[in-house]
Design an enzyme around this catalytic site. Structure first.
Site, short mmCIF file in Angstrom:
data_model
loop_
_atom_site.label_atom_id
_atom_site.label_comp_id
_atom_site.label_asym_id
_atom_site.label_seq_id
_atom_site.Cartn_x
_atom_site.Cartn_y
_atom_site.Cartn_z
N ARG A 127 4.51 -25.47 -19.85
CA ARG A 127 4.67 -26.25 -18.68
C ARG A 127 3.65 -25.99 -17.61
NH1 ARG A 127 10.61 -27.33 -16.56
NH2 ARG A 127 10.70 -25.04 -16.28
N ARG A 160 4.68 -22.41 -13.05
CA ARG A 160 5.81 -21.92 -12.56
C ARG A 160 5.94 -20.35 -12.69
NH1 ARG A 160 11.18 -25.46 -13.33
NH2 ARG A 160 12.00 -23.46 -13.01
P1 AMP Z 1 15.43 -25.08 -12.52
O1 AMP Z 1 14.16 -25.63 -11.81
O2 AMP Z 1 16.36 -26.09 -12.65
O3 AMP Z 1 14.82 -24.51 -13.90
O4 AMP Z 1 15.90 -23.89 -11.54
C1 AMP Z 1 15.10 -22.88 -11.24
C2 AMP Z 1 16.14 -21.83 -10.77
O5 AMP Z 1 16.59 -22.12 -9.58
C3 AMP Z 1 17.20 -21.17 -11.56
O6 AMP Z 1 16.58 -20.24 -12.54
C4 AMP Z 1 18.05 -20.58 -10.73
O7 AMP Z 1 17.55 -19.48 -9.99
C5 AMP Z 1 17.99 -21.62 -9.48
N1 AMP Z 1 18.97 -22.95 -9.61
C6 AMP Z 1 18.47 -23.98 -9.71
N2 AMP Z 1 19.78 -24.80 -9.76
C7 AMP Z 1 20.63 -24.00 -9.59
C8 AMP Z 1 22.11 -24.19 -9.63
N3 AMP Z 1 22.83 -25.25 -9.74
N4 AMP Z 1 22.95 -22.83 -9.51
C9 AMP Z 1 22.22 -21.69 -9.22
N5 AMP Z 1 21.06 -21.41 -9.38
C10 AMP Z 1 20.18 -22.55 -9.44
#
Ligand code: AMP
Length: 213
Positions: A127, A160
């Site tokens: 990605r 990322r």
């Molecule tokens: P994502 O972009 O959805 O993969 O999220 C990246 C990171 O942000 C995750 O690995 C968590 O550390 C944090 N994160 C995002 N959404 C949440 C959520 N709803 N609850 C807790 N941590 C979150």
């Protein structure tokens, strides 16, 4: 108020799908994007979230739910939300019901993007994200026309920090342990629609679009 939740493991295509249906009058709410912006801006939320995100752990529920309440406070009865990456724990799911109920609303639909684990890993390692507009590419599945450059805005593409192999393994484990059970939870409530997430991004986006329009 309309509330649709896009559920699925990291790499299942939630963000990519949401980007492709942005014209559908839904506000795309990615808690991951909001947190990454907070980290970049060095806000209090960002400082608290940073360490958890680096290791692939979840950010504490209280921070997430506060963020969601602040967001809902800015909307009105006509707002439509497409949640991506939220809720991720049973507690977040319960709190979401409560905050919606207190606003006279409820979840309309939960769409689960089903993708086999080996596909998730390939997607996450390949990605690339645009620094300018934030849209996602993949080195082989969704390659940009010019390597390293965003088709949409010409911005630089980057990987990322949590898309490295070790953190990916942790994120998938966190998903299995803390989030996956929500699928059964929403199925029991008859809110769940499952889609095959292992298909082209444009096809998947049209399937989601026809469900939510
Ligand atoms: P994502 O972009 O959805 O993969 O999220 C990246 C990171 O942000 C995750 O690995 C968590 O550390 C944090 N994160 C995002 N959404 C949440 C959520 N709803 N609850 C807790 N941590 C979150």
């Amino acid at each position: 108020m309309k509330v649709v939740i896009l559920m699925g493991a990291p790499g299942s295509g939630k963000g990519t799908t949401a980007e492709r249906i942005a014209e559908a009058n839904y506000q795309h709410v990615s808690t991951g994007d909001i947190l990454r912006a907070a980290v970049k801006d060095g806000t209090e939320l960002g400082l608290e979230a940073d360490g958890y995100m680096k290791s692939g752990a979840l950010v504490p529920d209280e921070l997430i739910i506060r963020l969601i309440e602040d967001l809902l406070d800015k909307g009105n009865d006509d707002s439509a939300y497409l949640f991506d990456g939220f809720p991720r724990t049973e507690l977040q799911a319960d709190l979401l019901d409560k905050v919606l109920e207190s606003r006279g609303s409820a979840i309309n639909m939960v769409i689960f993007l089903d993708v086999p684990r080996e596909v998730l890993i390939r997607r996450l390692t390949g990605r690339r994200i645009c620094r300018g507009c934030g849209i996602s590419f993949h080195v082989t599945n969704i390659p940009p026309k010019v390597e390293g450059v965003c088709d949409a805005c010409g911005g630089e593409l980057y990987q990322r920090a949590d898309d490295c192999e070790e953190t990916i393994a942790n994120r998938l484990e966190v998903y299995n342990n803390q989030t996956e059970s929500l699928i059964a939870h929403y199925e029991k409530r008859d809110l769940l629609k499952s889609l095959d997430g292992d298909q082209g991004a444009d096809n998947l986006a049209s399937e989601v679009m026809s469900l939510i329009k």
